[in-house]
Design a protein around this motif. Structure first.
Motif, PDB file in Angstrom:
ATOM      1  N   GLY A  18     -32.657 -41.950  -8.249  1.00  0.00           N
ATOM      2  CA  GLY A  18     -31.384 -42.043  -8.963  1.00  0.00           C
ATOM      3  C   GLY A  18     -31.625 -42.565 -10.377  1.00  0.00           C
ATOM      4  N   TYR A  19     -30.752 -43.445 -10.880  1.00  0.00           N
ATOM      5  CA  TYR A  19     -30.869 -43.960 -12.253  1.00  0.00           C
ATOM      6  C   TYR A  19     -32.238 -44.595 -12.471  1.00  0.00           C
ATOM      7  N   VAL A  20     -32.538 -45.596 -11.657  1.00  0.00           N
ATOM      8  CA  VAL A  20     -33.769 -46.362 -11.869  1.00  0.00           C
ATOM      9  C   VAL A  20     -34.988 -45.493 -11.601  1.00  0.00           C
ATOM     10  N   ASP A  39     -36.233 -38.078  -2.895  1.00  0.00           N
ATOM     11  CA  ASP A  39     -34.845 -38.511  -2.703  1.00  0.00           C
ATOM     12  C   ASP A  39     -34.234 -37.697  -1.573  1.00  0.00           C
ATOM     13  N   THR A  40     -33.417 -38.357  -0.766  1.00  0.00           N
ATOM     14  CA  THR A  40     -32.774 -37.670   0.363  1.00  0.00           C
ATOM     15  C   THR A  40     -31.578 -36.837  -0.085  1.00  0.00           C
ATOM     16  N   TYR A  79     -40.968 -36.928   2.531  1.00  0.00           N
ATOM     17  CA  TYR A  79     -41.727 -38.166   2.325  1.00  0.00           C
ATOM     18  C   TYR A  79     -43.244 -37.940   2.305  1.00  0.00           C
ATOM     19  N   THR A  94     -29.085 -50.582  -3.098  1.00  0.00           N
ATOM     20  CA  THR A  94     -28.933 -51.766  -2.245  1.00  0.00           C
ATOM     21  C   THR A  94     -27.519 -52.317  -2.435  1.00  0.00           C
ATOM     22  N   GLN A 106     -30.190 -47.994   3.407  1.00  0.00           N
ATOM     23  CA  GLN A 106     -31.131 -47.175   2.633  1.00  0.00           C
ATOM     24  C   GLN A 106     -32.550 -47.719   2.763  1.00  0.00           C
ATOM     25  N   THR A 129     -32.899 -54.006  -6.124  1.00  0.00           N
ATOM     26  CA  THR A 129     -32.481 -55.411  -6.170  1.00  0.00           C
ATOM     27  C   THR A 129     -32.166 -55.892  -4.753  1.00  0.00           C
ATOM     28  N   GLU A 161     -36.237 -54.478 -11.348  1.00  0.00           N
ATOM     29  CA  GLU A 161     -35.942 -53.616 -12.486  1.00  0.00           C
ATOM     30  C   GLU A 161     -34.899 -54.305 -13.333  1.00  0.00           C
ATOM     31  N   GLN A 165     -28.552 -49.790 -18.506  1.00  0.00           N
ATOM     32  CA  GLN A 165     -28.173 -48.394 -18.708  1.00  0.00           C
ATOM     33  C   GLN A 165     -27.696 -48.197 -20.141  1.00  0.00           C
ATOM     34  N   CYS A 273     -24.572 -53.203 -11.006  1.00  0.00           N
ATOM     35  CA  CYS A 273     -25.421 -54.399 -10.869  1.00  0.00           C
ATOM     36  C   CYS A 273     -24.653 -55.711 -11.051  1.00  0.00           C
ATOM     37  N   LYS A 276     -22.339 -56.839  -8.392  1.00  0.00           N
ATOM     38  CA  LYS A 276     -22.917 -57.038  -7.053  1.00  0.00           C
ATOM     39  C   LYS A 276     -23.965 -58.150  -7.011  1.00  0.00           C
ATOM     40  N   ARG A 343     -19.520 -45.845 -12.354  1.00  0.00           N
ATOM     41  CA  ARG A 343     -19.504 -46.762 -11.209  1.00  0.00           C
ATOM     42  C   ARG A 343     -18.809 -48.093 -11.562  1.00  0.00           C
TER      43      ARG A 343
HETATM   44  N1  LIG Z   1     -28.669 -48.777 -12.375  1.00  0.00           N
HETATM   45  C1  LIG Z   1     -29.194 -49.827 -12.972  1.00  0.00           C
HETATM   46  O1  LIG Z   1     -28.959 -50.044 -14.165  1.00  0.00           O
HETATM   47  C2  LIG Z   1     -30.091 -50.783 -12.243  1.00  0.00           C
HETATM   48  C3  LIG Z   1     -30.774 -51.750 -12.988  1.00  0.00           C
HETATM   49  C4  LIG Z   1     -31.604 -52.630 -12.333  1.00  0.00           C
HETATM   50  C5  LIG Z   1     -31.728 -52.573 -10.956  1.00  0.00           C
HETATM   51  N2  LIG Z   1     -31.034 -51.646 -10.236  1.00  0.00           N
HETATM   52  C6  LIG Z   1     -31.232 -51.612  -8.788  1.00  0.00           C
HETATM   53  O2  LIG Z   1     -32.069 -50.496  -8.506  1.00  0.00           O
HETATM   54  C7  LIG Z   1     -31.690 -49.892  -7.266  1.00  0.00           C
HETATM   55  C8  LIG Z   1     -31.315 -48.438  -7.496  1.00  0.00           C
HETATM   56  O3  LIG Z   1     -30.195 -48.398  -8.362  1.00  0.00           O
HETATM   57  P1  LIG Z   1     -29.721 -47.016  -8.994  1.00  0.00           P
HETATM   58  O4  LIG Z   1     -28.671 -47.357  -9.978  1.00  0.00           O
HETATM   59  O5  LIG Z   1     -30.896 -46.236  -9.400  1.00  0.00           O
HETATM   60  O6  LIG Z   1     -29.043 -46.341  -7.706  1.00  0.00           O
HETATM   61  P2  LIG Z   1     -28.737 -44.808  -7.490  1.00  0.00           P
HETATM   62  O7  LIG Z   1     -27.686 -44.743  -6.441  1.00  0.00           O
HETATM   63  O8  LIG Z   1     -28.519 -44.122  -8.783  1.00  0.00           O
HETATM   64  O9  LIG Z   1     -30.119 -44.253  -6.875  1.00  0.00           O
HETATM   65  C9  LIG Z   1     -30.531 -44.508  -5.578  1.00  0.00           C
HETATM   66  C10 LIG Z   1     -31.099 -43.213  -5.031  1.00  0.00           C
HETATM   67  O10 LIG Z   1     -31.703 -43.459  -3.760  1.00  0.00           O
HETATM   68  C11 LIG Z   1     -31.487 -42.317  -2.964  1.00  0.00           C
HETATM   69  N3  LIG Z   1     -31.728 -42.666  -1.565  1.00  0.00           N
HETATM   70  C12 LIG Z   1     -30.917 -43.345  -0.720  1.00  0.00           C
HETATM   71  N4  LIG Z   1     -31.511 -43.512   0.463  1.00  0.00           N
HETATM   72  C13 LIG Z   1     -32.726 -42.930   0.372  1.00  0.00           C
HETATM   73  C14 LIG Z   1     -33.804 -42.799   1.253  1.00  0.00           C
HETATM   74  N5  LIG Z   1     -33.776 -43.329   2.472  1.00  0.00           N
HETATM   75  N6  LIG Z   1     -34.900 -42.146   0.842  1.00  0.00           N
HETATM   76  C15 LIG Z   1     -34.971 -41.601  -0.401  1.00  0.00           C
HETATM   77  N7  LIG Z   1     -33.972 -41.701  -1.286  1.00  0.00           N
HETATM   78  C16 LIG Z   1     -32.863 -42.371  -0.909  1.00  0.00           C
HETATM   79  C17 LIG Z   1     -30.072 -41.903  -3.296  1.00  0.00           C
HETATM   80  O11 LIG Z   1     -29.823 -40.556  -2.928  1.00  0.00           O
HETATM   81  C18 LIG Z   1     -30.034 -42.152  -4.801  1.00  0.00           C
HETATM   82  O12 LIG Z   1     -30.345 -40.976  -5.516  1.00  0.00           O
HETATM   83  C19 LIG Z   1     -30.545 -50.752  -6.726  1.00  0.00           C
HETATM   84  O13 LIG Z   1     -31.083 -51.738  -5.899  1.00  0.00           O
HETATM   85  C20 LIG Z   1     -29.971 -51.382  -7.983  1.00  0.00           C
HETATM   86  O14 LIG Z   1     -29.308 -52.581  -7.695  1.00  0.00           O
HETATM   87  C21 LIG Z   1     -30.234 -50.742 -10.865  1.00  0.00           C
END
Ligand SMILES: NC(=O)c1ccc[n+]([C@@H]2O[C@H](COP(=O)([O-])OP(=O)(O)OC[C@H]3O[C@@H](n4cnc5c(N)ncnc54)[C@H](O)[C@@H]3O)[C@@H](O)[C@H]2O)c1
Length: 449
Positions: A18-20, A39-40, A79, A94, A106, A129, A161, A165, A273, A276, A343
C-alpha cells in the motif's frame, strides 16, 4: 553476519504494498535492489501490473513509470518470492478496533503465509506500526510457527516507518532509520541493510520495544502539539490576534536542545496514523494501569476541530448577511494538504456540519479520483475550480494543495457572490495575501485568524 548474506544487492520482498510498501519499494528498486511487492489486494496488484498507480502520493506514479518493465520491481499476490528473498519487509495495515486495541488480522495472515516459507539466514523487518511488545510477543511467535526460531534461525527487527504522506519519497531518502532488533545479530543485520539500502543515518536501539515506543511517541507528540495549536487558535480569535504571529514569535525561543516548536492549527487531524497511533500508546499504558491523559485530551481536541470549523463558516456566513440557501465551495477534501488520501479526512466533519445547517456544498479536489470523492461525500465533485465557485457565498479551502496557492482570486471574484467568505482551513495565507483578499471584497477568516 548470521543474517542477511553479504550480497551487494539483497533481494527484497515487501509484504503489504500500500502507501508505505509502494513508496519504500520504488525507493529501493531505484537504488538497484531487486524488489517484489506482495499484496493480497488483487485489484492493487492488477493496477500496478498494468502500469497504473492507484496510490495518490506525489511522485509515486512517475517512479513506477520509470521502473515499468524492469526486473528490479515486480508485483504479485503470491508469497512465493518471500521464501527466496534475503530481506522480507512487513508493511501491512495495523488498524485499531474496539477499545483502541490493535486488530491483528493482517499480521496474523502474514504470519500464516510467511512462516512456512522462511529460510535460515533471512532477515525480517517489521515496518507496520505496532504497540510496544508486539514484535517480540506477537510477530516472533507467528513467524516461528513454521519451525524456525527468531534470533536463532532468522533475523527479526522492528524499524518504524516515519514518512509523512505528501513528501514520502523525499523523506524515505533522507530520514534516519530507527532499528530495534530482536537480538544483537538481528540489530546488526538490519543496521547494515538500511545503511546499504538507503545510505541514511541509522539509529540502533536496545530492542524492538524501544523502537516501537519511539514510533508511538512521535505521533503522540505531533497530535498533542497540534491540539495545543488548535486550542491556542481558539484563544487568539476573540482577541483579534493572529495565531500565526503568536506561533512564529513563540517558536523563536531556544528551549532544551532546540526551540519551542508549536505546529499549525487547522480544521482537524486525519489520516491513518495520527488518529490511531496515540491510542495504541494509550491502550498499552491502560492495560498496565497507567492513564495517558495527554493522549485522550489531544484526541478530543483534534476530533472537535471539524465541528468548530464548520460552525465558524456558518457563523461567518450569517455575519456577512448572506441569505439562505447558502452555497459553499469546498476546495480540497483530503486529510491534509498535497495528498490524495481521504482516510479519516476531517473535511467530512466540516461538510457534515455545513449540510446540517442547510448549506449547499460543492466539492473540488484535483488530487482525488472523483469516484472516491463521491463514495466518501455522497456527491459528485465539480470538474473545475470555476464550476465549484460560480455563484457561491463562501470558498472554503480545507486542504491547502499547491494548486490552490496559484489561484487568481482577483479573476475569480467576478464568479462568486460578493461579499464572499474566504475560509482559510489550511492555506495559512500570509498577511499581505489576507489584505489583498480583503481589498478585493472577500471576507477572510481562518482558524485563530
Ligand atoms: N500511511 C502512512 O503515512 C504511514 C506512515 C508510517 C507508518 N504507517 C504504518 O504502516 C503500515 C501500512 O500503512 P499503509 O498506509 O501503507 O496502509 P495501506 O492500507 O495503504 O497498505 C497496507 C497494504 O497491505 C495489504 N495487505 C493486507 N493484508 C495483507 C496480507 N496478509 N498480505 C499481503 N498484503 C496484505 C493491503 O491490501 C494494503 O495494500 C500501517 O501499520 C501504518 O500504521 C503508515
Amino acid at each position: 553476519m548470521r543474517f542477511l548474506p553479504g550480497t551487494e544487492t539483497p533481494r527484497v520482498a515487501i509484504i503489504g504494498f500500500g502507501y508505505v510498501g509502494s513508496c519504500l519499494g520504488v525507493t529501493l528498486a531505484e537504488r538497484c535492489m531487486t524488489v517484489t511487492g506482495i499484496d493480497t489486494d488483487e485489484a492493487l496488484i492488477g493496477a500496478l501490473r498494468s502500469g497504473r498507480c492507484p496510490i495518490p502520493e506525489p511522485g509515486l506514479a512517475q517512479a513506477f513509470a520509470r521502473l515499468a518493465g524492469s526486473p528490479r520491481l515486480t508485483f504479485t499476490t503470491s508469497y512465493a518470492p518471500a521464501g527466496t528473498a534475503d530481506v522480507v519487509i512487513i508493511a501491512v495495515g495495523t488498524p485499531t478496533g474496539p477499545g483502541h486495541r490493535l486488530v491483528t488480522d493482517q499480521l496474523d495472515e502474514v504470519g500464516r503465509n510467511l512462516a512456512p516459507r522462511l529460510r535460515p539466514g533471512q532477515l525480517v523487518i517489521v515496518k507496520s506500526t505496532v504497540p510496544p511488545g508486539a514484535t517480540r510477543d506477537l510477530v516472533a511467535p507467528l513467524l516461528s510457527s513454521g519451525g524456525l526460531v527468531a534470533g536463532r534461525d532468522f533475523g527479526l527487527a522492528y524499524c518504524p516507518e516515519r514518512l509523512a504522506q505528501g513528501t514520502a519519497l523525499r523523506q524515505l531518502a533522507e530520514l534516519p532509520v530507527v532499528v530495534g532488533g530482536y537480538d544483537p545479530d538481528s540489530t546488526e543485520a538490519a543496521v547494515q541493510f538500511w545503511k546499504q539500502a538507503l545510505d541514511v543515518p541509522v539509529q540502533a536501539l536496545p530492542g524492538p520495544e524501544s523502537a516501537e515506543i519511539v514510533k508511538l511517541a512521535t505521533n503522540w507528540w505531533i497530535d498533542a502539539n497540534i491540539a495545543l495549536a488548535n486550542e491556542l487558535a481558539q484563544l487568539c480569535a476573540p482577541y483579534q490576534v493572529d495565531v500565526l504571529d503568536v506561533i512564529a514569535t513563540a517558536n523563536a525561543l531556544p528551549k532544551g536542545e532546540g526551540r519551542v516548536n508549536i505546529l499549525l492549527p487547522s480544521i482537524g487531524v486525519g489520516g491513518s496514523c495520527l488518529t490511531k497511533d496515540p491510542w495504541l500508546a494509550w491502550r498499552a499504558a491502560a492495560d498496565r494501569g497507567i492513564a495517558l491523559e495527554t493522549v485522550r485530551t489531544a484526541r478530543r481536541v483534534n476530533d472537535g476541530m471539524p465541528g468548530l470549523a464548520g460552525q465558524l463558516i456558518v457563523d461567518e456566513l450569517a455575519r456577512l448577511g448572506k441569505p439562505a440557501p447558502r452555497t459553499v465551495a469546498v476546495l480540497g477534501v483530503t486529510f491534509k494538504s498535497n495528498t490524495g488520501d481521504l482516510r479519516n479526512t476531517p473535511v467530512a466533519g466540516v461538510v457534515e456540519v455545513l449540510r446540517a445547517a442547510g448549506v449547499r456544498v460543492r466539492l473540488f479536489d484535483p488530487l482525488v479520483d472523483p469516484a472516491d470523492v463521491e463514495v466518501r461525500f455522497g456527491a459528485r465533485p465539480e470538474r473545475t475550480v470555476e464550476d465549484a465557485i460560480t455563484g457561491v457565498d463562501a470558498i472554503a479551502i480545507l486542504a491547502g494543495h499547491h494548486e490552490f496557492h496559484h489561484l487568481d482570486f482577483a479573476r475569480l471574484r467576478t464568479r462568486v457572490a460578493m461579499p464572499c467568505l474566504f475560509f482559510d482551513g489550511r492555506m495559512y495565507c500570509p498577511p499581505d495575501t489576507v489584505a489583498d483578499l480583503q481589498r478585493l471584497g472577500y471576507g477572510y477568516r481562518g482558524i485563530g485568524r
